[in-house]
Write a protein that holds these residues in place. Structure first.
Motif, PDB file in Angstrom:
ATOM      1  N   ILE A  84      67.757  47.250  -3.729  1.00  0.00           N
ATOM      2  CA  ILE A  84      67.640  46.939  -2.413  1.00  0.00           C
ATOM      3  C   ILE A  84      68.179  47.986  -1.766  1.00  0.00           C
ATOM      4  O   ILE A  84      69.183  48.554  -1.685  1.00  0.00           O
ATOM      5  CB  ILE A  84      68.408  45.605  -2.066  1.00  0.00           C
ATOM      6  CG1 ILE A  84      68.100  44.416  -2.960  1.00  0.00           C
ATOM      7  CG2 ILE A  84      68.141  45.327  -0.566  1.00  0.00           C
ATOM      8  CD1 ILE A  84      66.643  43.901  -3.045  1.00  0.00           C
ATOM      9  N   GLN A  85      67.249  48.708  -0.678  1.00  0.00           N
ATOM     10  CA  GLN A  85      67.381  49.464   0.346  1.00  0.00           C
ATOM     11  C   GLN A  85      67.779  48.992   1.847  1.00  0.00           C
ATOM     12  O   GLN A  85      67.015  48.330   2.170  1.00  0.00           O
ATOM     13  CB  GLN A  85      66.183  50.590   0.293  1.00  0.00           C
ATOM     14  CG  GLN A  85      66.895  51.814   1.415  1.00  0.00           C
ATOM     15  CD  GLN A  85      65.320  52.686   1.474  1.00  0.00           C
ATOM     16  OE1 GLN A  85      64.495  52.407   0.860  1.00  0.00           O
ATOM     17  NE2 GLN A  85      65.408  53.623   2.503  1.00  0.00           N
ATOM     18  N   GLU A  86      68.827  49.612   2.344  1.00  0.00           N
ATOM     19  CA  GLU A  86      69.128  48.932   3.440  1.00  0.00           C
ATOM     20  C   GLU A  86      69.464  50.167   4.657  1.00  0.00           C
ATOM     21  O   GLU A  86      70.070  51.168   4.145  1.00  0.00           O
ATOM     22  CB  GLU A  86      70.667  48.186   3.272  1.00  0.00           C
ATOM     23  CG  GLU A  86      71.294  47.715   4.775  1.00  0.00           C
ATOM     24  CD  GLU A  86      72.507  47.515   4.581  1.00  0.00           C
ATOM     25  OE1 GLU A  86      72.865  46.227   4.344  1.00  0.00           O
ATOM     26  OE2 GLU A  86      73.469  48.169   4.925  1.00  0.00           O
ATOM     27  N   GLU A  87      68.756  49.940   5.507  1.00  0.00           N
ATOM     28  CA  GLU A  87      69.123  50.874   6.588  1.00  0.00           C
ATOM     29  C   GLU A  87      69.611  50.125   7.988  1.00  0.00           C
ATOM     30  O   GLU A  87      69.085  49.019   8.116  1.00  0.00           O
ATOM     31  CB  GLU A  87      67.694  51.410   7.223  1.00  0.00           C
ATOM     32  CG  GLU A  87      67.221  52.651   6.052  1.00  0.00           C
ATOM     33  CD  GLU A  87      65.991  53.235   6.505  1.00  0.00           C
ATOM     34  OE1 GLU A  87      66.089  54.560   7.066  1.00  0.00           O
ATOM     35  OE2 GLU A  87      64.788  52.532   6.948  1.00  0.00           O
ATOM     36  N   SER A  88      70.891  50.627   8.412  1.00  0.00           N
ATOM     37  CA  SER A  88      71.534  50.050   9.480  1.00  0.00           C
ATOM     38  C   SER A  88      71.854  50.889  10.755  1.00  0.00           C
ATOM     39  O   SER A  88      72.163  52.014  10.562  1.00  0.00           O
ATOM     40  CB  SER A  88      72.704  49.362   9.017  1.00  0.00           C
ATOM     41  OG  SER A  88      73.275  48.629   9.882  1.00  0.00           O
ATOM     42  N   TRP A  89      71.561  50.427  11.952  1.00  0.00           N
ATOM     43  CA  TRP A  89      72.078  51.031  13.105  1.00  0.00           C
ATOM     44  C   TRP A  89      72.777  50.173  13.787  1.00  0.00           C
ATOM     45  O   TRP A  89      72.717  49.247  14.381  1.00  0.00           O
ATOM     46  CB  TRP A  89      70.507  51.324  13.986  1.00  0.00           C
ATOM     47  CG  TRP A  89      69.540  52.018  13.492  1.00  0.00           C
ATOM     48  CD1 TRP A  89      69.356  53.486  13.621  1.00  0.00           C
ATOM     49  CD2 TRP A  89      68.629  51.806  12.367  1.00  0.00           C
ATOM     50  NE1 TRP A  89      68.213  53.883  12.818  1.00  0.00           N
ATOM     51  CE2 TRP A  89      67.843  52.889  12.390  1.00  0.00           C
ATOM     52  CE3 TRP A  89      68.237  50.602  11.821  1.00  0.00           C
ATOM     53  CZ2 TRP A  89      66.684  52.869  11.268  1.00  0.00           C
ATOM     54  CZ3 TRP A  89      67.220  50.677  10.829  1.00  0.00           C
ATOM     55  CH2 TRP A  89      66.435  51.625  10.588  1.00  0.00           C
ATOM     56  N   ASN A  90      73.929  50.659  13.788  1.00  0.00           N
ATOM     57  CA  ASN A  90      75.221  49.711  14.360  1.00  0.00           C
ATOM     58  C   ASN A  90      75.527  50.621  15.531  1.00  0.00           C
ATOM     59  O   ASN A  90      76.354  51.485  15.863  1.00  0.00           O
ATOM     60  CB  ASN A  90      76.416  49.881  13.379  1.00  0.00           C
ATOM     61  CG  ASN A  90      77.302  48.911  14.066  1.00  0.00           C
ATOM     62  OD1 ASN A  90      77.419  48.429  14.986  1.00  0.00           O
ATOM     63  ND2 ASN A  90      78.810  48.931  13.428  1.00  0.00           N
ATOM     64  N   LYS A  96      70.960  46.553  14.395  1.00  0.00           N
ATOM     65  CA  LYS A  96      69.664  46.279  13.682  1.00  0.00           C
ATOM     66  C   LYS A  96      69.880  46.782  12.311  1.00  0.00           C
ATOM     67  O   LYS A  96      70.322  48.030  12.004  1.00  0.00           O
ATOM     68  CB  LYS A  96      68.629  46.941  14.444  1.00  0.00           C
ATOM     69  CG  LYS A  96      67.433  46.632  13.434  1.00  0.00           C
ATOM     70  CD  LYS A  96      66.188  47.072  14.370  1.00  0.00           C
ATOM     71  CE  LYS A  96      64.743  46.858  13.850  1.00  0.00           C
ATOM     72  NZ  LYS A  96      63.633  47.441  14.587  1.00  0.00           N
ATOM     73  N   THR A  97      69.551  45.838  11.243  1.00  0.00           N
ATOM     74  CA  THR A  97      69.450  46.257   9.805  1.00  0.00           C
ATOM     75  C   THR A  97      68.048  45.948   9.290  1.00  0.00           C
ATOM     76  O   THR A  97      67.459  44.937   9.632  1.00  0.00           O
ATOM     77  CB  THR A  97      70.690  45.462   9.017  1.00  0.00           C
ATOM     78  OG1 THR A  97      71.966  45.751   9.520  1.00  0.00           O
ATOM     79  CG2 THR A  97      70.434  45.724   7.734  1.00  0.00           C
ATOM     80  N   VAL A  98      67.639  46.877   8.588  1.00  0.00           N
ATOM     81  CA  VAL A  98      66.135  46.738   7.879  1.00  0.00           C
ATOM     82  C   VAL A  98      66.424  46.901   6.322  1.00  0.00           C
ATOM     83  O   VAL A  98      67.080  47.565   6.006  1.00  0.00           O
ATOM     84  CB  VAL A  98      65.224  47.746   8.371  1.00  0.00           C
ATOM     85  CG1 VAL A  98      63.863  47.628   7.601  1.00  0.00           C
ATOM     86  CG2 VAL A  98      64.972  47.504  10.042  1.00  0.00           C
TER      87      VAL A  98
END
Length: 251
Positions: A84-90, A96-98
């Motif tokens: 599972i790949q997670e990209e997060s902008w906090n 926002k998390t994709v």
């Protein structure tokens, strides 16, 4: 069709406390996973600027969580490919998390967050159109609730009983029926969870599964955040950032 649910998770703490508490909690949850065969790989952790979110921290991670998948889903995906790949902008109080799967490239899980100092009573904090509001399902989550679904059993911690827990440092708790209406301080994490799995034959079932898993994970992390309040309460963002940097180096 994209499945949209808005989860409102009420917490007995201030916005400032929640920021520190959730960073601490997620870090500890990831450390526990790293002690087993599965865990988390931190690929990137750097600053970003965005016109909508503002300035914040970007992270990219890979999760290895194959053993937690239900049997029916494993039949469609070899264990070796389930990452599972997670990209997060906090950009607190927004984020926002994709999340994407290496096996199901068509699937996309997006979690948008807005944190507000209320008890879950704010409407349409994400500014959704009438069309999206019509298909959105809203649920106000009580962190003291006891869930018995598959994902809650896999992810949840049975030892947590917030109806009997009281913080020594803050005096908060126990969380009894209706606590959200009387607790001070109080805040709510508004989570807009969107799942798109355009796969013929079982896309809808997969979307339901992803939504259920995400709900269970969010409930568990927020329950732990309050249960561990005496461990992180009083820490500054500078202290928690230093602790997080040390953890990233170890990971």
């Amino acid at each position: 069709m994209v499945m949209i649910r808005e989860l409102r998770i009420v917490m007995p703490m201030s916005l400032e406390e929640y920021e520190v508490g959730m960073i601490y909690t997620i870090m500890k949850m990831e450390q526990e996973n790293l002690t087993s065969r599965e865990g988390v790989e931190v690929l990137e952790n750097l600053c970003f600027e965005d016109d909508l979110l503002g300035n914040g921290q970007y992270t990219s991670k890979i999760y290895h969580l194959q053993s937690k998948l239900p049997t029916w889903l494993k039949t469609f995906a070899p264990k070796s490919s389930l990452k599972i790949q997670e990209e997060s902008w906090n950009a607190y109080p927004k984020s926002k998390t994709v999340i994407k799967s290496s096996c199901f490239n068509q699937c996309l899980l997006t979690v948008e967050t807005i944190n507000k100092p209320d008890n879950g009573c704010s409407e349409n904090v994400f500014g959704l159109s009438d069309e999206l509001i019509a298909v959105r399902k809203v649920e106000v989550i009580d962190i003291n609730s006891v869930e018995k679904d598959y994902w809650s059993k896999i992810i949840g911690t049975k030892k947590i009983d917030l109806s009997a827990f009281k913080s020594k440092q803050t005096g908060r708790g126990p969380l009894l029926k209706g606590w959200q209406d009387t607790c001070k301080p109080v805040m709510t994490a508004y989570k807009l969870v969107s799942v798109d799995a355009p796969i013929w034959g079982f896309g809808n079932r997969l979307e339901e599964t992803i939504q259920a898993a995400q709900r269970a994970l969010l409930l568990e992390s927020h329950r732990l955040c309050f249960m561990q309040i005496d461990k992180w309460f009083g820490m500054t963002m500078h202290q928690i950032s230093d602790t997080e940097k040390d953890y990233d180096l170890q990971a």
